[in-house]
Design a protein around this motif. Structure first.
Motif, mmCIF file in Angstrom:
data_model
loop_
_atom_site.group_PDB
_atom_site.id
_atom_site.type_symbol
_atom_site.label_atom_id
_atom_site.label_comp_id
_atom_site.label_asym_id
_atom_site.label_seq_id
_atom_site.Cartn_x
_atom_site.Cartn_y
_atom_site.Cartn_z
ATOM 1 N N UNK A 5 83.168 59.732 62.718
ATOM 2 C CA UNK A 5 83.374 59.286 64.186
ATOM 3 C C UNK A 5 82.402 57.870 64.214
ATOM 4 N N UNK A 6 81.311 57.998 63.613
ATOM 5 C CA UNK A 6 80.266 56.903 63.689
ATOM 6 C C UNK A 6 79.197 57.175 64.655
ATOM 7 N N UNK A 7 79.093 58.365 65.216
ATOM 8 C CA UNK A 7 77.989 58.935 66.191
ATOM 9 C C UNK A 7 77.635 60.123 65.646
ATOM 10 N N UNK A 8 76.417 60.455 65.949
ATOM 11 C CA UNK A 8 75.930 61.791 65.571
ATOM 12 C C UNK A 8 75.343 62.342 67.080
ATOM 13 N N UNK A 9 76.045 63.472 67.142
ATOM 14 C CA UNK A 9 75.414 64.117 68.386
ATOM 15 C C UNK A 9 74.478 65.275 68.026
ATOM 16 N N UNK A 10 73.647 65.495 69.021
ATOM 17 C CA UNK A 10 72.538 66.426 68.764
ATOM 18 C C UNK A 10 72.887 67.929 68.094
ATOM 19 N N UNK A 11 73.812 68.337 68.694
ATOM 20 C CA UNK A 11 74.300 69.566 67.828
ATOM 21 C C UNK A 11 74.645 69.403 66.511
ATOM 22 N N UNK A 12 75.237 68.214 66.061
ATOM 23 C CA UNK A 12 75.428 68.040 64.441
ATOM 24 C C UNK A 12 74.031 67.804 63.802
ATOM 25 N N UNK A 13 72.925 67.396 64.591
ATOM 26 C CA UNK A 13 71.717 67.054 63.942
ATOM 27 C C UNK A 13 70.961 68.325 63.710
ATOM 28 N N UNK A 14 71.106 69.146 64.804
ATOM 29 C CA UNK A 14 70.484 70.560 64.661
ATOM 30 C C UNK A 14 71.383 71.308 63.484
ATOM 31 N N UNK A 15 72.562 71.190 63.458
ATOM 32 C CA UNK A 15 72.975 71.776 62.274
ATOM 33 C C UNK A 15 72.579 71.501 60.944
ATOM 34 N N UNK A 16 72.465 70.201 60.635
ATOM 35 C CA UNK A 16 71.927 69.488 59.318
ATOM 36 C C UNK A 16 70.617 70.445 59.273
#
Length: 219
Positions: free
Chosen positions: A80-91
């Motif tokens: 999507x071109x954007x990283x939300x906080x939940x994705x960051x936490x998952x990584x």
């Protein structure tokens, strides 16, 4: 913790952990020699369209080829071109399964989300990464101060520093060696303030932070 150790916490921990995650997930992939027109086309097909490569090159210390490579890795992980906080936490959760990386990922996300809109754009990502990888000591320390200044009021409080330290210990889990005592984060914070808080007013300003760290760097 010696002052050198505090400077390590301020800069090296941020850089090493963040870059390690990027490499693990292929965002820092080897530079490609593909023609720049491919990347220019890709930039126009993603939902959030970042700044042009020429403008990003002027804002960072990356070459156009390096920006193309970084963009491909970023797009692979974040279509999507954007990283939300939940994705960051998952990584981070995947990279540090032995601990709880939730809070550290939250603090680091906020440091990258410079416009406070709840998402990291490619521009935010490469500008922050440029500072962490190729910035001057002064620039890196400014970035680290921003990380520790959780509420962005221009001061680091003991509560903010303790929250960051605890988040690092939580992320590393119980498998650190040597095993840390329960009160280790509090001790580190107290020693940090003994060195940094020059006027003993209970907070550390950016001037105090830079002065202390840069004095050690020049020794």
């Amino acid at each position: 913790m010696a002052i050198q150790g505090m400077e390590l916490c301020a800069v090296a921990v941020v850089i090493m952990l963040f870059v390690a995650v990027l490499k693990q997930f292929g965002i820092l992939e080897p530079m490609s020699m593909e023609d720049s027109t491919d990347s220019e086309f890709e930039l126009s097909t993603i939902r959030h369209q970042p700044e042009g490569l020429d403008q990003l090159q002027s804002l960072t210390k990356f070459t156009k080829k390096e920006l193309q490579s970084l963009y491909r890795g970023f797009k692979n992980e974040c279509p999507s071109g954007l990283v939300d906080e939940e994705t960051f936490k998952l990584i981070y959760a995947q990279f540090f399964p032995q601990g709880d990386a939730t809070m550290y990922a939250h603090f680091l996300f906020n440091a990258f989300d410079v416009d406070r809109n709840g998402a990291i754009r490619f521009e935010d990502f490469v500008i922050g990464l440029s500072i962490l990888l190729r910035g001057t000591v002064h620039e890196k320390l400014n970035w680290a101060f921003n990380l520790y200044d959780i509420n962005k009021d221009g001061y680091i409080t003991k509560e903010e520093m303790l929250a960051i330290m605890k988040s690092i210990y939580d992320m590393m889990g119980r498998y650190t060696y040597p095993i840390l005592r329960e009160d280790a984060p509090i001790e580190h914070v107290e020693k940090f303030f003994q060195k940094m808080d020059k006027n003993q007013d209970g907070v550390v300003t950016i001037e105090e932070f830079l002065e202390t760290c840069q004095k050690v760097s020049s020794q």
